[in-house]
Design a protein around this motif. Structure first.
Motif, PDB file in Angstrom:
ATOM      1  N   HIS A  26       0.756  -1.138  -0.165  1.00  0.00           N
ATOM      2  CA  HIS A  26      -0.005  -0.099   0.021  1.00  0.00           C
ATOM      3  C   HIS A  26       0.902   1.212   0.108  1.00  0.00           C
ATOM      4  CE1 HIS A  26      -3.085  -2.967   1.033  1.00  0.00           C
ATOM      5  NE2 HIS A  26      -4.091  -1.897   1.093  1.00  0.00           N
ATOM      6  N   GLU A  27       0.427   2.274  -0.527  1.00  0.00           N
ATOM      7  CA  GLU A  27       0.986   3.680  -0.666  1.00  0.00           C
ATOM      8  C   GLU A  27      -0.165   4.543   0.164  1.00  0.00           C
ATOM      9  OE1 GLU A  27       4.097   3.633  -3.963  1.00  0.00           O
ATOM     10  OE2 GLU A  27       1.978   4.145  -4.588  1.00  0.00           O
ATOM     11  N   TYR A  28       0.436   5.978   0.322  1.00  0.00           N
ATOM     12  CA  TYR A  28      -0.614   6.933   1.087  1.00  0.00           C
ATOM     13  C   TYR A  28      -0.491   8.277   0.339  1.00  0.00           C
ATOM     14  CZ  TYR A  28       3.209   8.649   4.254  1.00  0.00           C
ATOM     15  OH  TYR A  28       4.178   9.215   4.721  1.00  0.00           O
ATOM     16  N   ILE A  29      -1.364   8.984   0.380  1.00  0.00           N
ATOM     17  CA  ILE A  29      -1.178  10.397  -0.100  1.00  0.00           C
ATOM     18  C   ILE A  29      -1.968  11.357   1.080  1.00  0.00           C
ATOM     19  CG2 ILE A  29      -1.963  12.090  -1.620  1.00  0.00           C
ATOM     20  CD1 ILE A  29      -2.067   9.828  -3.927  1.00  0.00           C
ATOM     21  N   GLU A  30      -1.365  12.235   1.561  1.00  0.00           N
ATOM     22  CA  GLU A  30      -1.828  13.197   2.391  1.00  0.00           C
ATOM     23  C   GLU A  30      -2.809  14.145   1.669  1.00  0.00           C
ATOM     24  OE1 GLU A  30       0.070  16.202   5.691  1.00  0.00           O
ATOM     25  OE2 GLU A  30       0.552  14.205   5.833  1.00  0.00           O
ATOM     26  N   LEU A  31      -3.979  14.422   2.251  1.00  0.00           N
ATOM     27  CA  LEU A  31      -4.942  15.603   1.776  1.00  0.00           C
ATOM     28  C   LEU A  31      -5.372  16.199   3.035  1.00  0.00           C
ATOM     29  CD1 LEU A  31      -7.286  12.689   0.042  1.00  0.00           C
ATOM     30  CD2 LEU A  31      -5.348  14.007  -0.766  1.00  0.00           C
ATOM     31  N   ARG A  32      -6.341  17.275   2.779  1.00  0.00           N
ATOM     32  CA  ARG A  32      -6.474  18.285   3.825  1.00  0.00           C
ATOM     33  C   ARG A  32      -8.057  18.471   3.688  1.00  0.00           C
ATOM     34  NH1 ARG A  32      -6.567  23.842   4.720  1.00  0.00           N
ATOM     35  NH2 ARG A  32      -5.961  24.470   6.781  1.00  0.00           N
ATOM     36  N   VAL A  33      -8.859  18.482   4.950  1.00  0.00           N
ATOM     37  CA  VAL A  33     -10.057  19.165   4.811  1.00  0.00           C
ATOM     38  C   VAL A  33     -10.022  20.486   5.652  1.00  0.00           C
ATOM     39  CG1 VAL A  33     -12.379  18.718   5.621  1.00  0.00           C
ATOM     40  CG2 VAL A  33     -11.249  16.740   5.047  1.00  0.00           C
ATOM     41  N   ASP A  80     -19.177  11.767   0.099  1.00  0.00           N
ATOM     42  CA  ASP A  80     -19.082  12.783   1.085  1.00  0.00           C
ATOM     43  C   ASP A  80     -17.727  13.561   1.204  1.00  0.00           C
ATOM     44  OD1 ASP A  80     -18.296  10.438   2.008  1.00  0.00           O
ATOM     45  OD2 ASP A  80     -19.176  10.799   4.107  1.00  0.00           O
ATOM     46  N   ALA A  81     -16.568  12.863   1.265  1.00  0.00           N
ATOM     47  CA  ALA A  81     -15.466  13.346   1.616  1.00  0.00           C
ATOM     48  C   ALA A  81     -15.057  14.446   0.473  1.00  0.00           C
ATOM     49  CB  ALA A  81     -14.391  12.182   1.730  1.00  0.00           C
ATOM     50  N   LEU A  82     -15.370  14.239  -0.955  1.00  0.00           N
ATOM     51  CA  LEU A  82     -15.235  15.011  -1.939  1.00  0.00           C
ATOM     52  C   LEU A  82     -15.989  16.272  -1.712  1.00  0.00           C
ATOM     53  CD1 LEU A  82     -13.913  15.560  -4.639  1.00  0.00           C
ATOM     54  CD2 LEU A  82     -16.022  14.550  -5.771  1.00  0.00           C
ATOM     55  N   ASN A  83     -17.013  16.187  -1.287  1.00  0.00           N
ATOM     56  CA  ASN A  83     -17.734  17.539  -0.941  1.00  0.00           C
ATOM     57  C   ASN A  83     -17.207  18.510   0.226  1.00  0.00           C
ATOM     58  OD1 ASN A  83     -19.795  16.949  -2.442  1.00  0.00           O
ATOM     59  ND2 ASN A  83     -21.077  15.840  -1.185  1.00  0.00           N
ATOM     60  N   LEU A  84     -16.552  17.700   1.107  1.00  0.00           N
ATOM     61  CA  LEU A  84     -15.706  18.346   2.234  1.00  0.00           C
ATOM     62  C   LEU A  84     -14.522  18.925   1.950  1.00  0.00           C
ATOM     63  CD1 LEU A  84     -16.416  15.716   5.054  1.00  0.00           C
ATOM     64  CD2 LEU A  84     -17.396  17.895   5.065  1.00  0.00           C
ATOM     65  N   ARG A 144      -9.348  21.511  -4.453  1.00  0.00           N
ATOM     66  CA  ARG A 144      -8.315  21.404  -3.518  1.00  0.00           C
ATOM     67  C   ARG A 144      -7.774  20.060  -3.449  1.00  0.00           C
ATOM     68  NH1 ARG A 144      -5.791  23.635   1.387  1.00  0.00           N
ATOM     69  NH2 ARG A 144      -4.561  22.081   2.007  1.00  0.00           N
ATOM     70  N   LEU A 145      -8.553  18.959  -3.857  1.00  0.00           N
ATOM     71  CA  LEU A 145      -8.209  17.544  -4.092  1.00  0.00           C
ATOM     72  C   LEU A 145      -7.282  17.466  -5.097  1.00  0.00           C
ATOM     73  CD1 LEU A 145      -8.577  14.889  -3.004  1.00  0.00           C
ATOM     74  CD2 LEU A 145     -10.654  14.338  -4.423  1.00  0.00           C
ATOM     75  N   ILE A 146      -7.599  18.207  -6.208  1.00  0.00           N
ATOM     76  CA  ILE A 146      -6.544  18.084  -7.581  1.00  0.00           C
ATOM     77  C   ILE A 146      -5.357  18.562  -7.218  1.00  0.00           C
ATOM     78  CG2 ILE A 146      -6.405  18.962  -9.771  1.00  0.00           C
ATOM     79  CD1 ILE A 146      -9.152  18.573 -10.196  1.00  0.00           C
ATOM     80  N   GLU A 147      -5.312  19.884  -6.185  1.00  0.00           N
ATOM     81  CA  GLU A 147      -3.913  20.441  -5.806  1.00  0.00           C
ATOM     82  C   GLU A 147      -3.140  19.421  -5.075  1.00  0.00           C
ATOM     83  OE1 GLU A 147      -2.889  24.156  -3.056  1.00  0.00           O
ATOM     84  OE2 GLU A 147      -4.773  24.081  -4.037  1.00  0.00           O
ATOM     85  N   ASP A 148      -3.946  18.996  -4.061  1.00  0.00           N
ATOM     86  CA  ASP A 148      -3.156  18.191  -3.152  1.00  0.00           C
ATOM     87  C   ASP A 148      -2.530  16.646  -4.048  1.00  0.00           C
ATOM     88  OD1 ASP A 148      -3.492  19.452  -0.948  1.00  0.00           O
ATOM     89  OD2 ASP A 148      -5.186  18.445  -0.093  1.00  0.00           O
ATOM     90  N   TYR A 149      -3.554  16.092  -4.658  1.00  0.00           N
ATOM     91  CA  TYR A 149      -3.079  14.942  -5.651  1.00  0.00           C
ATOM     92  C   TYR A 149      -1.848  15.254  -6.292  1.00  0.00           C
ATOM     93  CZ  TYR A 149      -3.090  11.334  -9.162  1.00  0.00           C
ATOM     94  OH  TYR A 149      -3.095  10.477 -10.015  1.00  0.00           O
ATOM     95  N   LYS A 150      -1.783  16.590  -7.015  1.00  0.00           N
ATOM     96  CA  LYS A 150      -0.621  16.813  -7.828  1.00  0.00           C
ATOM     97  C   LYS A 150       0.501  17.213  -7.131  1.00  0.00           C
ATOM     98  CE  LYS A 150      -3.215  18.435 -11.748  1.00  0.00           C
ATOM     99  NZ  LYS A 150      -3.597  19.536 -12.649  1.00  0.00           N
ATOM    100  N   ARG A 151       0.274  17.996  -5.822  1.00  0.00           N
ATOM    101  CA  ARG A 151       1.511  18.326  -5.179  1.00  0.00           C
ATOM    102  C   ARG A 151       2.168  17.424  -4.154  1.00  0.00           C
ATOM    103  NH1 ARG A 151      -0.610  22.680  -1.490  1.00  0.00           N
ATOM    104  NH2 ARG A 151      -1.510  21.088  -0.432  1.00  0.00           N
ATOM    105  N   ASN A 152       1.421  16.519  -3.383  1.00  0.00           N
ATOM    106  CA  ASN A 152       1.790  15.710  -2.356  1.00  0.00           C
ATOM    107  C   ASN A 152       2.134  14.279  -2.840  1.00  0.00           C
ATOM    108  OD1 ASN A 152       1.153  17.703  -0.405  1.00  0.00           O
ATOM    109  ND2 ASN A 152      -0.831  16.650   0.145  1.00  0.00           N
TER     110      ASN A 152
END
Length: 221
Positions: A111-118, A187-191, A196-204
């Motif tokens: 497994h791998e992980y990506i850090e995101l932010r709400v 529901d998490a996508l709405n939060l 922001r999700l695209i930004e985190d995906y590309k940056r992190n």
């Protein structure tokens, strides 16, 4: 945090208390913890060096050699106590393996992980609020992968997406990632918000998970 908050795909939250007597666990923001530790060091006039890579450790002579990446110069410094808190790819441990009998095993978890932010929610008057219940560890379990979110004092949540490497490899670009995320965590996508999700995906970066075991037969371990 008094318990877990489970988020199924249908969005119906389920609270699972940790303890019938109201016991809890604490969530600590790693960045704030690092800042506090650095502030405590500087307050006591302890010098802190950044961008110095350990090249060699002499455990008998008790001195360490570092490379300053800013000027590409080496510096050797003495020590009384060496604490090798330098992570999974520890240079201190690698140097220690040269001078003591040590069994060592490293295994990559699939497994791998990506850090995101709400981010905090913004009210009509401009005040901020938590978008999720702040006294829970939030979990979106999805069989072989999951999303979690931990509360921060600034009313944001640090979120981490765990998934098999093979699952991430199927997603060729940000658009495919958004579609995948929407189907499993609507529901998490709405939060988080799509931009922001695209930004985190590309940056992190996608980061690996590693299982390490080692055993020393003699001191100084």
């Amino acid at each position: 945090m008094h318990g877990r908050m489970i988020h199924p795909v249908n969005g119906k939250e389920q609270s699972q208390p940790y303890d019938v007597n109201g016991q809890w666990i604490n969530s600590i923001d790693r960045a704030l913890l690092n800042e506090d530790l650095l502030n405590e060091l500087t307050a006591k006039s302890i010098p802190v060096k950044f961008h110095h890579k350990l090249l060699h450790a002499n455990f008998e002579g008790k001195h360490l050699t570092f490379r300053d990446s800013a000027c590409e110069k080496d510096a050797t410094v003495p020590y009384d106590l060496c604490i090798g808190a330098d992570g999974a790819y520890s240079a201190v441990r690698r140097q220690l393996m040269r001078v003591v009998r040590m069994d060592y095993q490293q295994e990559f978890i699939p497994h791998e992980y990506i850090e995101l932010r709400v981010a905090p929610g913004i009210g009509p008057d401009g005040s901020t609020h938590y978008q999720l219940h702040p006294n829970h560890l939030h979990i979106w379990p999805r069989h072989s992968f999951m999303l979690i979110a931990l509360p921060n004092k600034d009313k944001s949540f640090t979120s981490t997406l765990f998934a098999p490497t093979s699952e991430f490899e199927k997603l060729k670009d940000a658009n495919e990632f958004i579609d995948w995320f929407r189907s499993h965590f609507p529901d998490a996508l709405n939060l988080i918000g799509e931009s922001r999700l695209i930004e985190d995906y590309k940056r992190n970066p996608r980061s690996p998970l590693i299982h390490i075991k080692f055993f020393c037969f003699v001191p100084p371990c």
